[in-house]
Design an enzyme around this catalytic site. Sequence first.
Site, PDB file in Angstrom:
ATOM      1  N   HIS A 136      73.334 -29.930   2.782  1.00  0.00           N
ATOM      2  CA  HIS A 136      73.814 -29.984   1.398  1.00  0.00           C
ATOM      3  C   HIS A 136      72.574 -29.870   0.516  1.00  0.00           C
ATOM      4  O   HIS A 136      71.482 -30.312   0.897  1.00  0.00           O
ATOM      5  CB  HIS A 136      74.505 -31.332   1.184  1.00  0.00           C
ATOM      6  CG  HIS A 136      75.210 -31.503  -0.117  1.00  0.00           C
ATOM      7  ND1 HIS A 136      74.542 -31.803  -1.284  1.00  0.00           N
ATOM      8  CD2 HIS A 136      76.521 -31.436  -0.434  1.00  0.00           C
ATOM      9  CE1 HIS A 136      75.426 -31.920  -2.265  1.00  0.00           C
ATOM     10  NE2 HIS A 136      76.636 -31.703  -1.784  1.00  0.00           N
ATOM     11  N   ASP A 213      71.621 -37.746   6.744  1.00  0.00           N
ATOM     12  CA  ASP A 213      72.551 -37.663   5.627  1.00  0.00           C
ATOM     13  C   ASP A 213      73.939 -37.895   6.231  1.00  0.00           C
ATOM     14  O   ASP A 213      74.513 -37.002   6.854  1.00  0.00           O
ATOM     15  CB  ASP A 213      72.439 -36.283   4.966  1.00  0.00           C
ATOM     16  CG  ASP A 213      73.515 -36.072   3.910  1.00  0.00           C
ATOM     17  OD1 ASP A 213      74.383 -36.946   3.751  1.00  0.00           O
ATOM     18  OD2 ASP A 213      73.479 -35.020   3.251  1.00  0.00           O
ATOM     19  N   GLN A 216      79.247 -37.231   5.337  1.00  0.00           N
ATOM     20  CA  GLN A 216      80.517 -36.812   5.945  1.00  0.00           C
ATOM     21  C   GLN A 216      80.748 -37.496   7.285  1.00  0.00           C
ATOM     22  O   GLN A 216      81.822 -37.338   7.878  1.00  0.00           O
ATOM     23  CB  GLN A 216      80.549 -35.281   6.123  1.00  0.00           C
ATOM     24  CG  GLN A 216      80.378 -34.506   4.835  1.00  0.00           C
ATOM     25  CD  GLN A 216      81.515 -34.733   3.844  1.00  0.00           C
ATOM     26  OE1 GLN A 216      82.633 -35.114   4.210  1.00  0.00           O
ATOM     27  NE2 GLN A 216      81.235 -34.522   2.558  1.00  0.00           N
ATOM     28  N   LYS A 239      83.189 -41.029  -0.952  1.00  0.00           N
ATOM     29  CA  LYS A 239      83.713 -40.182   0.124  1.00  0.00           C
ATOM     30  C   LYS A 239      84.246 -41.042   1.268  1.00  0.00           C
ATOM     31  O   LYS A 239      84.733 -40.534   2.263  1.00  0.00           O
ATOM     32  CB  LYS A 239      82.604 -39.275   0.662  1.00  0.00           C
ATOM     33  CG  LYS A 239      82.114 -38.246  -0.357  1.00  0.00           C
ATOM     34  CD  LYS A 239      81.049 -37.372   0.255  1.00  0.00           C
ATOM     35  CE  LYS A 239      80.244 -36.623  -0.768  1.00  0.00           C
ATOM     36  NZ  LYS A 239      80.973 -35.533  -1.425  1.00  0.00           N
ATOM     37  N   CYS A 377      77.896 -26.629  -2.299  1.00  0.00           N
ATOM     38  CA  CYS A 377      76.501 -27.102  -2.425  1.00  0.00           C
ATOM     39  C   CYS A 377      75.709 -26.827  -1.156  1.00  0.00           C
ATOM     40  O   CYS A 377      74.852 -27.629  -0.752  1.00  0.00           O
ATOM     41  CB  CYS A 377      76.437 -28.590  -2.766  1.00  0.00           C
ATOM     42  SG  CYS A 377      77.167 -28.985  -4.343  1.00  0.00           S
TER      43      CYS A 377
HETATM   44  C1  LIG Z   1      76.651 -33.822   3.424  1.00  0.00           C
HETATM   45  C2  LIG Z   1      76.516 -34.262   2.003  1.00  0.00           C
HETATM   46  N1  LIG Z   1      75.344 -34.741   1.587  1.00  0.00           N
HETATM   47  C3  LIG Z   1      75.164 -35.155   0.320  1.00  0.00           C
HETATM   48  C4  LIG Z   1      76.177 -35.093  -0.605  1.00  0.00           C
HETATM   49  C5  LIG Z   1      75.958 -35.597  -1.987  1.00  0.00           C
HETATM   50  O1  LIG Z   1      76.794 -36.697  -2.217  1.00  0.00           O
HETATM   51  P1  LIG Z   1      76.870 -37.375  -3.670  1.00  0.00           P
HETATM   52  O2  LIG Z   1      77.178 -36.272  -4.629  1.00  0.00           O
HETATM   53  O3  LIG Z   1      77.986 -38.360  -3.534  1.00  0.00           O
HETATM   54  O4  LIG Z   1      75.557 -38.028  -3.907  1.00  0.00           O
HETATM   55  C6  LIG Z   1      77.412 -34.572  -0.213  1.00  0.00           C
HETATM   56  C7  LIG Z   1      78.513 -34.392  -1.168  1.00  0.00           C
HETATM   57  O5  LIG Z   1      79.360 -33.545  -1.010  1.00  0.00           O
HETATM   58  C8  LIG Z   1      77.589 -34.170   1.135  1.00  0.00           C
HETATM   59  O6  LIG Z   1      78.764 -33.707   1.561  1.00  0.00           O
END
Ligand SMILES: Cc1ncc(COP(=O)(O)O)c(C=O)c1O
Length: 420
Positions: A136, A213, A216, A239, A377
């Site tokens: 992401h 990270d 998900q 999420k 993203c």
């Molecule tokens: C794999 C992953 N990392 C980071 C993020 C960023 O999350 P946030 O916008 O809640 O900080 C997301 C959001 O879609 C994500 O799916």
Amino acid sequence: MTSPSQISAHPDTKSFDVRSIREDFPILQTKIYGKPLIYFDNAATSQKPRQVIDRLVQYYEHENANIHRGVYYLSERASEAYEGARDSLQKLLNAAGRNEIIFVRGATEGINLVASSWGRANLKAGDEVIVSHMEHHANIVPWQLICEEKGAILKVIPINDKGEMNLEAYKSLLSEKTKFVSVVYVSNSIGTINPVKEVIEAAHAYNIPVLLDGCQAAPHLEIDVQDLDCDFFVFSGHKTFGPTGIGILYGKEKYLDAMPPYQSGGDMIKQVSFWRTTFKELPYKFEAGTPHIEGAIGLATAFEYVTNIGRSNIHAYEQKLLAHATQKIAAVDGLRIIGTAKNKIPVISFVVEGAHPLDIGTLLDFEGVAVRTGNHCTQPLMDCFGVSATCRVSLAFYNTVKEIDEFVIALEKVIKKIKS
Ligand SMILES: Cc1ncc(COP(=O)(O)O)c(C=O)c1O
């Protein structure tokens, strides 16, 4: 009202009765343009169970006050609830100590904190930081910026045409120059579950810290940070069936302790003068200002809720949903699934010949279906597959086989309309 301690095991823990689980999520009763909502955008944000909503209402009706600083009843109660949330999350993530649980705004802030604080203190010109091709943007850009600032180099683990990480290539990237590895546990765009234990083991052979990270992963998989042996783990509450604006940065104490503060201000200091400031111990060193108190409490409630349903029940059910959805979606004429890894969470990205994802998403909305369209993203990942955007179906444990079937009927209808 339900408080965390009052949440008992879900009545259907053993049998996993999706009908009774759905009753916990009031929003699922919503009608969109007169049609029952089919919410398939869980990777963007999840819906919230009644237990979480009630806990937030209870906080505002009975506990609201600023924390840590008040000597009166309400402030003490709010502080206890906030710190209790930390204890609960420490237990549920199996962190070794409560000092290792830092409340942040979300995964993005957690990664920025580590890249900025750890990176600024430890990176120098010529050092290397490794990420993967399926990150992401939140796990690319913070590293890119700190690498630029320090003259360090960002290295990228390639993926194969199924959307799986190339472990051999990763291992060949590791060297004495590598100073940090930051990878996504589960891809938000294509659902791949990465072999993160192997990633961590290989990095640790060089004493390199690893950030996962877990955005998900947290809604779908059992998270045991000690078993994973990751050095940092981030995820977002929204999420994971909890509130927006709250997330967790887990870090091993040895790393967090040595890192300088990220943001500064009230509540993270011991002593301030105009000449010198000293900082509090962990975890408070990294929690400047008034935190998202009710968010932390709501997030712990969400985690407790999921734990009560049973992570293994959820996983088994979601794998059935994934198999059914994959088979049905793949059968749609002219459709190509993007990302066909062996190990996946129930996320299915696809493109359809002659129909733009944005048009598909817009028309599906009129059928009551919420899906995400775009690059999710993950522009570098889209480039890998030679597409600029996909439609993404991302399921949660409250979705059903019936919804999938209805979605496929709606999808075929909108494709026909676009092509006509
Ligand atoms: C794999 C992953 N990392 C980071 C993020 C960023 O999350 P946030 O916008 O809640 O900080 C997301 C959001 O879609 C994500 O799916």
